[in-house]
Write an enzyme that holds these catalytic residues in place. Structure first.
Site, PDB file in Angstrom:
ATOM      1  CE  LYS A  59      -3.914  -2.361   2.193  1.00 22.93           C
ATOM      2  NZ  LYS A  59      -4.945  -2.299   3.250  1.00 22.93           N
ATOM      3  CE1 TYR A  86      -9.631  -3.339   0.296  1.00 25.23           C
ATOM      4  CE2 TYR A  86      -8.983  -1.276  -0.745  1.00 25.23           C
ATOM      5  CZ  TYR A  86      -8.667  -2.386   0.015  1.00 25.23           C
ATOM      6  OH  TYR A  86      -7.388  -2.542   0.493  1.00 25.23           O
ATOM      7  CB  VAL A 124      -7.151  -0.901  11.237  1.00 26.51           C
ATOM      8  CG1 VAL A 124      -8.113   0.260  11.495  1.00 26.51           C
ATOM      9  CG2 VAL A 124      -7.780  -1.908  10.299  1.00 26.51           C
ATOM     10  CG  ASN A 151      -3.933  -2.447   6.789  1.00 30.87           C
ATOM     11  OD1 ASN A 151      -3.820  -1.865   5.722  1.00 30.87           O
ATOM     12  ND2 ASN A 151      -4.892  -3.322   7.035  1.00 30.87           N
ATOM     13  CG  HIS A 193      -5.326  -6.523  -0.049  1.00 23.37           C
ATOM     14  ND1 HIS A 193      -6.481  -6.685   0.662  1.00 23.37           N
ATOM     15  CD2 HIS A 193      -5.415  -7.338  -1.131  1.00 23.37           C
ATOM     16  CE1 HIS A 193      -7.260  -7.557   0.014  1.00 23.37           C
ATOM     17  NE2 HIS A 193      -6.629  -7.969  -1.079  1.00 23.37           N
ATOM     18  CD  GLU A 234      -8.570  -9.503  -3.575  1.00 25.93           C
ATOM     19  OE1 GLU A 234      -7.414  -9.899  -3.297  1.00 25.93           O
ATOM     20  OE2 GLU A 234      -9.423  -9.253  -2.697  1.00 25.93           O
TER      21      GLU A 234
HETATM   22  N1  CMP Z   1     -12.028   0.013  10.958  1.00 25.15           N
HETATM   23  C1  CMP Z   1     -11.302   0.355   9.901  1.00 25.15           C
HETATM   24  N2  CMP Z   1     -10.905   1.632   9.728  1.00 25.15           N
HETATM   25  C2  CMP Z   1     -10.183   1.985   8.648  1.00 25.15           C
HETATM   26  N3  CMP Z   1      -9.780   1.128   7.687  1.00 25.15           N
HETATM   27  C3  CMP Z   1     -10.140  -0.143   7.830  1.00 25.15           C
HETATM   28  C4  CMP Z   1     -10.919  -0.603   8.920  1.00 25.15           C
HETATM   29  N4  CMP Z   1     -11.112  -1.924   8.777  1.00 25.15           N
HETATM   30  C5  CMP Z   1     -10.487  -2.270   7.634  1.00 25.15           C
HETATM   31  N5  CMP Z   1      -9.909  -1.205   7.074  1.00 25.15           N
HETATM   32  C6  CMP Z   1      -9.151  -1.175   5.816  1.00 25.15           C
HETATM   33  O1  CMP Z   1      -9.909  -1.890   4.857  1.00 25.15           O
HETATM   34  C7  CMP Z   1      -9.056  -2.808   4.253  1.00 25.15           C
HETATM   35  C8  CMP Z   1      -9.731  -4.040   3.733  1.00 25.15           C
HETATM   36  O2  CMP Z   1      -8.825  -5.083   3.488  1.00 25.15           O
HETATM   37  P1  CMP Z   1      -7.250  -4.870   3.569  1.00 25.15           P
HETATM   38  O3  CMP Z   1      -6.588  -6.181   3.821  1.00 25.15           O
HETATM   39  O4  CMP Z   1      -6.795  -4.128   2.342  1.00 25.15           O
HETATM   40  O5  CMP Z   1      -7.001  -3.913   4.815  1.00 25.15           O
HETATM   41  C9  CMP Z   1      -8.088  -3.207   5.349  1.00 25.15           C
HETATM   42  C10 CMP Z   1      -7.796  -1.844   5.965  1.00 25.15           C
HETATM   43  O6  CMP Z   1      -6.839  -1.118   5.217  1.00 25.15           O
END
Ligand code: CMP
Length: 149
Positions: free
Chosen positions: A9, A49, A109, A112, A115, A126
């Site tokens: 990311k 998403y 989160v 993070n 992915h 994907e």
């Molecule tokens: N509570 C949250 N607040 C902000 N971003 C979130 C939250 N939960 C999930 N995400 C984001 O949504 C993404 C969905 O899958 P990812 O594995 O890309 O990683 C996750 C985070 O980057």
């Protein structure tokens, strides 16, 4: 052969963590099948998403993911979907153990760093969303016999 989709990311790119992250999958023994630097469009991210479109953090997530380049990758190998998820850690870095990518590199989160597909079906979806068929390179892995039976 099993394949998974991984996206490094924008925060990881900014923080120069790309090499470290790629190195982990490479040393594990997985085979890199595709990799590209992408400025993801909102269209692409809204498809990627789609399942999260009604979540309160959705707009923030799309903004974060389009705030800079991401590195999209496809890795192949035995049980790669499950194992890559284990290497990545939990969605919330606070629940990720040290030794995992999120456990080692991030605390929140919303930032993070990586992915990874959560199932074989989402990996298929994907991969076809982020890559054209001719971008997936089929190469002979001469180390394979040293990595599994
Ligand atoms: N509570 C949250 N607040 C902000 N971003 C979130 C939250 N939960 C999930 N995400 C984001 O949504 C993404 C969905 O899958 P990812 O594995 O890309 O990683 C996750 C985070 O980057």
């Amino acid at each position: 052969a099993e394949r998974t989709f991984v996206a490094v990311k924008p925060d990881a790119l900014q923080r120069r963590l790309l090499g470290d992250i790629v190195r982990r999958f490479e040393r594990k023994g997985f085979r890199l099948v595709a990799m590209k630097l992408v400025q993801a469009s909102e269209d692409l991210l809204s498809e990627h998403y789609f399942a999260l479109r009604d979540r309160p953090f959705y707009n923030h997530l799309v903004k974060y993911m389009s705030s800079g380049p991401v590195v999209a990758m496809v890795w192949q190998g035995l049980d790669v979907v499950k194992t890559a998820r284990a290497m990545i850690g939990e969605t919330n870095p606070a629940d990720s153990r040290p030794g995992t990518i999120r456990g080692d590199f991030c605390i929140e989160v919303g930032k993070n760093v990586i992915h990874g597909s959560d199932s074989i079906e989402s990996a298929r979806r994907e991969i076809s969303l982020w890559f054209r068929e001719d971008e997936l390179i089929c190469w002979e892995d001469h180390a394979e016999h040293w990595i599994h039976e």
